[in-house]
Design a protein around this motif. Sequence first.
Motif, PDB file in Angstrom:
ATOM      1  N   ILE A  92       0.843  -1.193   0.000  1.00  0.00           N
ATOM      2  CA  ILE A  92       0.000   0.000   0.000  1.00  0.00           C
ATOM      3  C   ILE A  92       0.881   1.247   0.000  1.00  0.00           C
ATOM      4  O   ILE A  92       1.826   1.359   0.788  1.00  0.00           O
ATOM      5  CB  ILE A  92      -0.942   0.001   1.220  1.00  0.00           C
ATOM      6  CG1 ILE A  92      -1.927  -1.162   1.109  1.00  0.00           C
ATOM      7  CG2 ILE A  92      -1.703   1.317   1.328  1.00  0.00           C
ATOM      8  CD1 ILE A  92      -2.904  -1.254   2.269  1.00  0.00           C
ATOM      9  N   ALA A  93       0.557   2.172  -0.879  1.00  0.00           N
ATOM     10  CA  ALA A  93       1.318   3.424  -0.965  1.00  0.00           C
ATOM     11  C   ALA A  93       1.124   4.239   0.313  1.00  0.00           C
ATOM     12  O   ALA A  93       0.083   4.165   0.967  1.00  0.00           O
ATOM     13  CB  ALA A  93       0.862   4.223  -2.178  1.00  0.00           C
ATOM     14  N   ARG A  94       2.128   5.035   0.650  1.00  0.00           N
ATOM     15  CA  ARG A  94       2.089   5.818   1.886  1.00  0.00           C
ATOM     16  C   ARG A  94       2.517   7.256   1.626  1.00  0.00           C
ATOM     17  O   ARG A  94       3.200   7.556   0.638  1.00  0.00           O
ATOM     18  CB  ARG A  94       2.991   5.174   2.951  1.00  0.00           C
ATOM     19  CG  ARG A  94       2.544   3.762   3.310  1.00  0.00           C
ATOM     20  CD  ARG A  94       3.477   3.064   4.280  1.00  0.00           C
ATOM     21  NE  ARG A  94       3.018   1.693   4.499  1.00  0.00           N
ATOM     22  CZ  ARG A  94       2.112   1.334   5.400  1.00  0.00           C
ATOM     23  NH1 ARG A  94       1.578   2.270   6.195  1.00  0.00           N
ATOM     24  NH2 ARG A  94       1.732   0.081   5.522  1.00  0.00           N
ATOM     25  N   THR A  95       2.093   8.122   2.521  1.00  0.00           N
ATOM     26  CA  THR A  95       2.503   9.516   2.448  1.00  0.00           C
ATOM     27  C   THR A  95       3.949   9.639   2.933  1.00  0.00           C
ATOM     28  O   THR A  95       4.556   8.673   3.398  1.00  0.00           O
ATOM     29  CB  THR A  95       1.597  10.397   3.325  1.00  0.00           C
ATOM     30  OG1 THR A  95       1.773  10.010   4.703  1.00  0.00           O
ATOM     31  CG2 THR A  95       0.138  10.220   2.939  1.00  0.00           C
ATOM     32  N   ALA A  96       4.473  10.848   2.869  1.00  0.00           N
ATOM     33  CA  ALA A  96       5.836  11.082   3.334  1.00  0.00           C
ATOM     34  C   ALA A  96       5.961  10.799   4.825  1.00  0.00           C
ATOM     35  O   ALA A  96       7.030  10.444   5.319  1.00  0.00           O
ATOM     36  CB  ALA A  96       6.244  12.524   3.042  1.00  0.00           C
ATOM     37  N   GLU A  97       4.835  10.914   5.541  1.00  0.00           N
ATOM     38  CA  GLU A  97       4.843  10.642   6.985  1.00  0.00           C
ATOM     39  C   GLU A  97       4.627   9.167   7.295  1.00  0.00           C
ATOM     40  O   GLU A  97       4.616   8.764   8.458  1.00  0.00           O
ATOM     41  CB  GLU A  97       3.766  11.470   7.686  1.00  0.00           C
ATOM     42  CG  GLU A  97       3.986  12.974   7.653  1.00  0.00           C
ATOM     43  CD  GLU A  97       3.660  13.568   6.297  1.00  0.00           C
ATOM     44  OE1 GLU A  97       2.851  12.952   5.556  1.00  0.00           O
ATOM     45  OE2 GLU A  97       4.227  14.632   5.972  1.00  0.00           O
ATOM     46  N   GLY A  98       4.406   8.345   6.250  1.00  0.00           N
ATOM     47  CA  GLY A  98       4.221   6.916   6.459  1.00  0.00           C
ATOM     48  C   GLY A  98       2.782   6.484   6.657  1.00  0.00           C
ATOM     49  O   GLY A  98       2.517   5.326   7.005  1.00  0.00           O
ATOM     50  N   THR A  99       1.825   7.381   6.432  1.00  0.00           N
ATOM     51  CA  THR A  99       0.407   7.046   6.592  1.00  0.00           C
ATOM     52  C   THR A  99      -0.100   6.318   5.347  1.00  0.00           C
ATOM     53  O   THR A  99       0.109   6.802   4.228  1.00  0.00           O
ATOM     54  CB  THR A  99      -0.430   8.313   6.803  1.00  0.00           C
ATOM     55  OG1 THR A  99       0.091   9.045   7.923  1.00  0.00           O
ATOM     56  CG2 THR A  99      -1.893   7.958   7.051  1.00  0.00           C
ATOM     57  N   ALA A 217     -12.704  -0.762   2.017  1.00  0.00           N
ATOM     58  CA  ALA A 217     -11.482   0.039   2.133  1.00  0.00           C
ATOM     59  C   ALA A 217     -10.941   0.243   0.723  1.00  0.00           C
ATOM     60  O   ALA A 217     -10.694  -0.723  -0.004  1.00  0.00           O
ATOM     61  CB  ALA A 217     -10.456  -0.658   3.010  1.00  0.00           C
ATOM     62  N   ARG A 218     -10.802   1.484   0.357  1.00  0.00           N
ATOM     63  CA  ARG A 218     -10.287   1.815  -0.977  1.00  0.00           C
ATOM     64  C   ARG A 218      -8.885   2.386  -0.793  1.00  0.00           C
ATOM     65  O   ARG A 218      -8.682   3.305  -0.002  1.00  0.00           O
ATOM     66  CB  ARG A 218     -11.213   2.848  -1.637  1.00  0.00           C
ATOM     67  CG  ARG A 218     -10.990   3.055  -3.124  1.00  0.00           C
ATOM     68  CD  ARG A 218     -12.002   4.059  -3.656  1.00  0.00           C
ATOM     69  NE  ARG A 218     -11.939   4.133  -5.095  1.00  0.00           N
ATOM     70  CZ  ARG A 218     -12.709   3.455  -5.934  1.00  0.00           C
ATOM     71  NH1 ARG A 218     -13.630   2.643  -5.445  1.00  0.00           N
ATOM     72  NH2 ARG A 218     -12.596   3.567  -7.229  1.00  0.00           N
ATOM     73  N   PHE A 219      -7.905   1.831  -1.492  1.00  0.00           N
ATOM     74  CA  PHE A 219      -6.530   2.251  -1.230  1.00  0.00           C
ATOM     75  C   PHE A 219      -5.699   2.267  -2.506  1.00  0.00           C
ATOM     76  O   PHE A 219      -6.062   1.682  -3.532  1.00  0.00           O
ATOM     77  CB  PHE A 219      -5.880   1.348  -0.187  1.00  0.00           C
ATOM     78  CG  PHE A 219      -6.000  -0.134  -0.492  1.00  0.00           C
ATOM     79  CD1 PHE A 219      -5.052  -0.781  -1.243  1.00  0.00           C
ATOM     80  CD2 PHE A 219      -7.092  -0.854  -0.023  1.00  0.00           C
ATOM     81  CE1 PHE A 219      -5.160  -2.124  -1.535  1.00  0.00           C
ATOM     82  CE2 PHE A 219      -7.222  -2.208  -0.303  1.00  0.00           C
ATOM     83  CZ  PHE A 219      -6.256  -2.847  -1.062  1.00  0.00           C
ATOM     84  N   LYS A 220      -4.569   2.961  -2.388  1.00  0.00           N
ATOM     85  CA  LYS A 220      -3.625   3.074  -3.497  1.00  0.00           C
ATOM     86  C   LYS A 220      -2.452   2.153  -3.251  1.00  0.00           C
ATOM     87  O   LYS A 220      -1.971   2.037  -2.122  1.00  0.00           O
ATOM     88  CB  LYS A 220      -3.144   4.525  -3.625  1.00  0.00           C
ATOM     89  CG  LYS A 220      -2.241   4.795  -4.817  1.00  0.00           C
ATOM     90  CD  LYS A 220      -1.911   6.273  -4.906  1.00  0.00           C
ATOM     91  CE  LYS A 220      -1.074   6.565  -6.137  1.00  0.00           C
ATOM     92  NZ  LYS A 220      -0.747   8.011  -6.257  1.00  0.00           N
ATOM     93  N   VAL A 221      -1.997   1.474  -4.301  1.00  0.00           N
ATOM     94  CA  VAL A 221      -0.847   0.581  -4.184  1.00  0.00           C
ATOM     95  C   VAL A 221       0.364   1.213  -4.858  1.00  0.00           C
ATOM     96  O   VAL A 221       0.245   2.153  -5.650  1.00  0.00           O
ATOM     97  CB  VAL A 221      -1.142  -0.798  -4.811  1.00  0.00           C
ATOM     98  CG1 VAL A 221      -2.241  -1.514  -4.036  1.00  0.00           C
ATOM     99  CG2 VAL A 221      -1.544  -0.660  -6.279  1.00  0.00           C
ATOM    100  N   ASN A 222       1.538   0.688  -4.525  1.00  0.00           N
ATOM    101  CA  ASN A 222       2.774   1.249  -5.095  1.00  0.00           C
ATOM    102  C   ASN A 222       2.868   1.006  -6.596  1.00  0.00           C
ATOM    103  O   ASN A 222       3.397   1.836  -7.336  1.00  0.00           O
ATOM    104  CB  ASN A 222       3.987   0.627  -4.404  1.00  0.00           C
ATOM    105  CG  ASN A 222       4.058   1.004  -2.930  1.00  0.00           C
ATOM    106  OD1 ASN A 222       3.921   2.170  -2.580  1.00  0.00           O
ATOM    107  ND2 ASN A 222       4.247   0.024  -2.063  1.00  0.00           N
ATOM    108  N   ALA A 223       2.361  -0.149  -7.048  1.00  0.00           N
ATOM    109  CA  ALA A 223       2.390  -0.499  -8.469  1.00  0.00           C
ATOM    110  C   ALA A 223       1.201  -1.410  -8.764  1.00  0.00           C
ATOM    111  O   ALA A 223       0.751  -2.145  -7.874  1.00  0.00           O
ATOM    112  CB  ALA A 223       3.695  -1.205  -8.828  1.00  0.00           C
ATOM    113  N   PRO A 224       0.656  -1.370  -9.978  1.00  0.00           N
ATOM    114  CA  PRO A 224      -0.502  -2.209 -10.311  1.00  0.00           C
ATOM    115  C   PRO A 224      -0.297  -3.689 -10.009  1.00  0.00           C
ATOM    116  O   PRO A 224      -1.233  -4.388  -9.598  1.00  0.00           O
ATOM    117  CB  PRO A 224      -0.681  -1.964 -11.812  1.00  0.00           C
ATOM    118  CG  PRO A 224      -0.142  -0.589 -12.038  1.00  0.00           C
ATOM    119  CD  PRO A 224       1.019  -0.468 -11.092  1.00  0.00           C
ATOM    120  N   ALA A 225       0.935  -4.182 -10.170  1.00  0.00           N
ATOM    121  CA  ALA A 225       1.207  -5.610  -9.915  1.00  0.00           C
ATOM    122  C   ALA A 225       1.037  -5.970  -8.453  1.00  0.00           C
ATOM    123  O   ALA A 225       0.850  -7.144  -8.112  1.00  0.00           O
ATOM    124  CB  ALA A 225       2.628  -5.942 -10.379  1.00  0.00           C
TER     125      ALA A 225
END
Length: 235
Positions: A92-99, A217-225
């Motif tokens: 899961i992608a995170r903000t600069a603060e790690g959230t 829960a809807r979330f963003k991932v680092n890469a589609p894979a």
Amino acid sequence: MSQLLKQSSALFIANVKSLKRRIWISCSMILSVTLVVLVLLGFLSMSNGFEQSLKQTGADDIAIALGSGAANELGSEIMPSQLHQLQSATEIARTAEGTPIMSQELVVPVNAVEKAKGEPAVLPLRGIGAFGLEVRPSVSLVDGRMFTPGAREIVVGARLTQAYEGLALGDTITLGTSDWTVVGVFASGGSVFESEIFADAQIVQTLFNRPNLVQSARFKVNAPADIATLAAFAE
């Protein structure tokens, strides 16, 4: 030979005499086939429109988690322990603060009134988290502002402002047992999002007596894979 000519002549005369009647039969068959084709085209058009509308709601790096065994969002419930486990996933992608860039959400039905007919209708009020818009790349505010977390404020899909009473920018509308203020209007390229109302998830949980309920829960991932990896992790 004469017998063959007589039979051919009789057949020709019979066909000529029935021509008028057969024209109407042929026309009715043509009309029936045309109607069937038009109905089929209508269904295919609706199906294509629905498919395109759904495609506009997603992105390659956005995923949705539902509760175990749930076939849709309304029948879903994600337990707090499951959310904590999901938030710990490195995909899961995170903000600069790690959230984690994740929006914990729920949907409740609310009543509204159609402008054209003056009849009651049911609309979806979606409680979203702080990253609710970030995990919806197709959504953008076109008027007003985003709701303030913790306040009884809503942002409304562009379609709804035109079709329902009390949902224009600046209006106050009663949803459930509470009054809400419309502070923003958003668009999403004609996707299904434009038929929803967004509000702060915690306020929706509180005012609609859904304590701690999270349906998706809807979330963003680092890469589609990473979506496939997360799916295996969730199992």
